[in-house]
Design a protein around this motif. Structure first.
Motif, PDB file in Angstrom:
ATOM      1  N   LEU A 173       1.284  -6.375   7.408  1.00  0.00           N
ATOM      2  CA  LEU A 173       0.905  -7.459   6.495  1.00  0.00           C
ATOM      3  C   LEU A 173      -0.618  -7.621   6.463  1.00  0.00           C
ATOM      4  O   LEU A 173      -1.220  -7.792   5.411  1.00  0.00           O
ATOM      5  CB  LEU A 173       1.576  -8.773   6.944  1.00  0.00           C
ATOM      6  CG  LEU A 173       1.269  -9.992   6.077  1.00  0.00           C
ATOM      7  CD1 LEU A 173       1.955  -9.894   4.718  1.00  0.00           C
ATOM      8  CD2 LEU A 173       1.698 -11.289   6.768  1.00  0.00           C
ATOM      9  N   ASN A 222      -3.456  -6.994  -1.079  1.00  0.00           N
ATOM     10  CA  ASN A 222      -4.043  -7.198  -2.403  1.00  0.00           C
ATOM     11  C   ASN A 222      -4.709  -8.566  -2.407  1.00  0.00           C
ATOM     12  O   ASN A 222      -4.020  -9.595  -2.264  1.00  0.00           O
ATOM     13  CB  ASN A 222      -2.952  -7.192  -3.491  1.00  0.00           C
ATOM     14  CG  ASN A 222      -2.632  -5.796  -3.977  1.00  0.00           C
ATOM     15  OD1 ASN A 222      -3.455  -4.887  -3.875  1.00  0.00           O
ATOM     16  ND2 ASN A 222      -1.439  -5.617  -4.501  1.00  0.00           N
ATOM     17  N   TRP A 257       5.757  -1.461  -3.753  1.00  0.00           N
ATOM     18  CA  TRP A 257       5.904  -1.423  -2.298  1.00  0.00           C
ATOM     19  C   TRP A 257       6.409  -2.790  -1.856  1.00  0.00           C
ATOM     20  O   TRP A 257       6.314  -3.780  -2.596  1.00  0.00           O
ATOM     21  CB  TRP A 257       4.602  -1.039  -1.570  1.00  0.00           C
ATOM     22  CG  TRP A 257       3.382  -1.843  -1.941  1.00  0.00           C
ATOM     23  CD1 TRP A 257       2.457  -1.513  -2.897  1.00  0.00           C
ATOM     24  CD2 TRP A 257       2.952  -3.093  -1.386  1.00  0.00           C
ATOM     25  NE1 TRP A 257       1.487  -2.486  -2.977  1.00  0.00           N
ATOM     26  CE2 TRP A 257       1.760  -3.476  -2.056  1.00  0.00           C
ATOM     27  CE3 TRP A 257       3.447  -3.944  -0.399  1.00  0.00           C
ATOM     28  CZ2 TRP A 257       1.064  -4.642  -1.776  1.00  0.00           C
ATOM     29  CZ3 TRP A 257       2.748  -5.114  -0.120  1.00  0.00           C
ATOM     30  CH2 TRP A 257       1.583  -5.448  -0.801  1.00  0.00           C
ATOM     31  N   THR A 266      -7.014 -20.631  -7.622  1.00  0.00           N
ATOM     32  CA  THR A 266      -7.436 -20.214  -6.285  1.00  0.00           C
ATOM     33  C   THR A 266      -8.956 -20.187  -6.199  1.00  0.00           C
ATOM     34  O   THR A 266      -9.657 -20.294  -7.204  1.00  0.00           O
ATOM     35  CB  THR A 266      -6.823 -18.843  -5.928  1.00  0.00           C
ATOM     36  OG1 THR A 266      -7.491 -17.840  -6.694  1.00  0.00           O
ATOM     37  CG2 THR A 266      -5.320 -18.788  -6.233  1.00  0.00           C
ATOM     38  N   TYR A 319      -8.598 -16.516 -10.014  1.00  0.00           N
ATOM     39  CA  TYR A 319      -7.224 -16.022 -10.081  1.00  0.00           C
ATOM     40  C   TYR A 319      -6.317 -17.239 -10.267  1.00  0.00           C
ATOM     41  O   TYR A 319      -6.365 -18.186  -9.477  1.00  0.00           O
ATOM     42  CB  TYR A 319      -6.912 -15.340  -8.756  1.00  0.00           C
ATOM     43  CG  TYR A 319      -5.628 -14.545  -8.691  1.00  0.00           C
ATOM     44  CD1 TYR A 319      -5.666 -13.153  -8.723  1.00  0.00           C
ATOM     45  CD2 TYR A 319      -4.397 -15.162  -8.540  1.00  0.00           C
ATOM     46  CE1 TYR A 319      -4.501 -12.401  -8.617  1.00  0.00           C
ATOM     47  CE2 TYR A 319      -3.226 -14.422  -8.441  1.00  0.00           C
ATOM     48  CZ  TYR A 319      -3.288 -13.042  -8.479  1.00  0.00           C
ATOM     49  OH  TYR A 319      -2.138 -12.310  -8.372  1.00  0.00           O
ATOM     50  N   LYS A 343      -3.347 -16.664  -3.720  1.00  0.00           N
ATOM     51  CA  LYS A 343      -3.852 -16.852  -2.350  1.00  0.00           C
ATOM     52  C   LYS A 343      -5.061 -17.783  -2.337  1.00  0.00           C
ATOM     53  O   LYS A 343      -5.874 -17.748  -3.255  1.00  0.00           O
ATOM     54  CB  LYS A 343      -4.317 -15.502  -1.800  1.00  0.00           C
ATOM     55  CG  LYS A 343      -3.201 -14.520  -1.535  1.00  0.00           C
ATOM     56  CD  LYS A 343      -3.802 -13.181  -1.144  1.00  0.00           C
ATOM     57  CE  LYS A 343      -2.776 -12.291  -0.480  1.00  0.00           C
ATOM     58  NZ  LYS A 343      -3.388 -11.018  -0.068  1.00  0.00           N
TER      59      LYS A 343
HETATM   60  N1  MTE Z   1      -4.138 -14.034  -4.882  1.00  0.00           N
HETATM   61  C1  MTE Z   1      -5.447 -13.933  -5.173  1.00  0.00           C
HETATM   62  N2  MTE Z   1      -6.208 -15.045  -5.156  1.00  0.00           N
HETATM   63  N3  MTE Z   1      -6.027 -12.742  -5.467  1.00  0.00           N
HETATM   64  C2  MTE Z   1      -5.296 -11.588  -5.525  1.00  0.00           C
HETATM   65  O1  MTE Z   1      -5.854 -10.506  -5.822  1.00  0.00           O
HETATM   66  N4  MTE Z   1      -3.082 -10.552  -5.264  1.00  0.00           N
HETATM   67  C3  MTE Z   1      -1.653 -10.797  -5.463  1.00  0.00           C
HETATM   68  C4  MTE Z   1      -1.135 -11.923  -4.557  1.00  0.00           C
HETATM   69  N5  MTE Z   1      -2.039 -13.043  -4.565  1.00  0.00           N
HETATM   70  C5  MTE Z   1      -3.906 -11.659  -5.228  1.00  0.00           C
HETATM   71  C6  MTE Z   1      -3.360 -12.926  -4.895  1.00  0.00           C
HETATM   72  C7  MTE Z   1      -0.846  -9.605  -5.260  1.00  0.00           C
HETATM   73  S1  MTE Z   1      -0.955  -8.420  -6.462  1.00  0.00           S
HETATM   74  C8  MTE Z   1       0.002  -9.455  -4.205  1.00  0.00           C
HETATM   75  S2  MTE Z   1       1.076  -8.142  -4.121  1.00  0.00           S
HETATM   76  C9  MTE Z   1      -0.016 -10.401  -3.099  1.00  0.00           C
HETATM   77  O2  MTE Z   1      -1.008 -11.411  -3.231  1.00  0.00           O
HETATM   78  C10 MTE Z   1      -0.294  -9.619  -1.829  1.00  0.00           C
HETATM   79  O3  MTE Z   1      -0.180 -10.430  -0.713  1.00  0.00           O
HETATM   80  P1  MTE Z   1      -0.450  -9.804   0.737  1.00  0.00           P
HETATM   81  O4  MTE Z   1      -1.706  -8.986   0.605  1.00  0.00           O
HETATM   82  O5  MTE Z   1      -0.599 -10.950   1.654  1.00  0.00           O
HETATM   83  O6  MTE Z   1       0.723  -8.936   1.056  1.00  0.00           O
END
Ligand code: MTE
Length: 318
Positions: free
Chosen positions: A77, A82, A143, A174, A193, A240
């Motif tokens: 993890l 991403n 994946w 975010t 995002y 995120k």
């Molecule tokens: N959140 C933000 N702020 N920026 C991002 O690029 N990527 C997303 C998501 N949340 C992303 C995001 C994508 S494409 C995925 S698959 C997941 O977060 C990945 O979470 P992980 O890296 O904790 O597995």
């Protein structure tokens, strides 16, 4: 979404699953024997601190390990991410997110609600009991992982702010801070995002306001201090490092829909029968496994969520 060849995790990096499981087993057994409850508060806290755990997290038995599944490793993890604000390679976020400052941190909850409020992150940690839930996690890039997340249902927060009748969608905004996030210099997405859910999806008991994983607070690269996890949808629906949650009347235009409306839809339910414009969604690679496995409709959560989409053409509303 940019797609890269997978960078496999080095065997030497994979050390924590058995440690994690033995800590879990020990804490469970100690709890069952009344050892933790029976000890003075300081000792219980010490035991948890020693194990690197978030305090007061209870495994929710309704969301244990799904049948036939195996937990992924915490290192998987943490090292295969991403988080484009820190770069587009899977290993960029672990390398670059160390500098993310997660305290002080606030989340503004606003829009069509009776009780808008700016929550301090530590207040959010106490808003509802922290649960551990093991969910399948499926990225749109085909994946997947099985992760023990820590958090509580988003519905607890929604109920606290009392949405008005015209609140039909929830938008998640975010952090976009150039000083901390080197990836913002690249115009990959229209920052910040943003993501969104329909109100019934946001209120669904599976929708988890996520504050931790593997019993610990979220690592920065996984969206500290607060992210969303919606297990029947592709992972990108889970924004995120959230700073704002807005209740709105109209379907919000999310960052990925803006970036590629023919490739990314608002709903983004895991659906093996609807391919991405550039690759199949019928199969996926579980991190740590060789070869591919079949993807599951709604990522295996059909019984819980399919009724929300009755009568909708899921090829049109992808
Ligand atoms: N959140 C933000 N702020 N920026 C991002 O690029 N990527 C997303 C998501 N949340 C992303 C995001 C994508 S494409 C995925 S698959 C997941 O977060 C990945 O979470 P992980 O890296 O904790 O597995």
């Amino acid at each position: 979404m940019l797609i890269r060849r997978s960078t496999d995790i080095l065997p030497s990096e994979i050390t924590t699953e058995s440690q994690y499981n033995s800590r879990r087993d020990w804490l469970k057994a100690a709890g069952a024997m009344g050892l933790i409850a029976g000890l003075p508060a300081l000792s219980a806290r010490d035991a948890q601190a020693q194990a690197g755990k978030l305090a007061g997290v209870k495994p929710n038995a309704a969301y244990g390990l799904p049948d036939g599944e195996k937990l992924n490793k915490f290192d998987e993890l943490k090292n295969y991410c991403n988080f484009y604000e820190f770069g587009t390679d899977k290993t960029d976020p672990p390398a670059n997110a160390k500098s993310l400052k997660t305290r002080p941190w606030t989340v503004a909850v606003e829009g069509e609600v009776l009780k808008p409020k700016v929550f301090d992150i530590d207040e959010l940690f106490k808003l509802a009991p922290l649960e551990e839930r093991i969910y399948r996690f499926r990225c749109v890039e085909a994946w997947s992982m099985v992760v023990p997340w820590v958090g509580f249902p988003l519905s607890a927060l929604i109920n606290a702010v009392q949405p008005k009748g015209n609140a039909k969608f929830v938008e998640f905004v975010t952090l976009a801070d150039k000083a901390q996030m080197p990836g913002l210099r690249a115009g990959v997405l229209d920052w910040p995002y943003t993501e969104g859910l329909r109100m019934d999806e946001a209120m669904h008991p599976l929708t988890l306001l996520t504050l931790g994983a593997f019993g610990e607070a979220l690592p920065n690269q996984n969206g500290a201090p607060i992210r969303m996890t919606i297990p029947w949808k592709y992972g990108f629906k889970g924004g995120k490092s959230i700073v704002k949650i807005r209740f709105v009347e109209k379907e919000p235009r999310t960052a990925w829909v803006k970036a590629g409306p023919s490739e990314y839809g608002f709903y983004s339910n895991v659906n093996p029968t609807v391919d991405h414009a550039r690759w199949t969604q019928a199969t996926e690679r579980r991190l740590g496994e060789f070869g591919k496995r079949k993807s599951l409709m709604f990522n295996g959560y059909t019984d819980q969520v399919a009724s929300m989409y009755t009568g909708m053409d899921l090829k049109k509303f992808f």
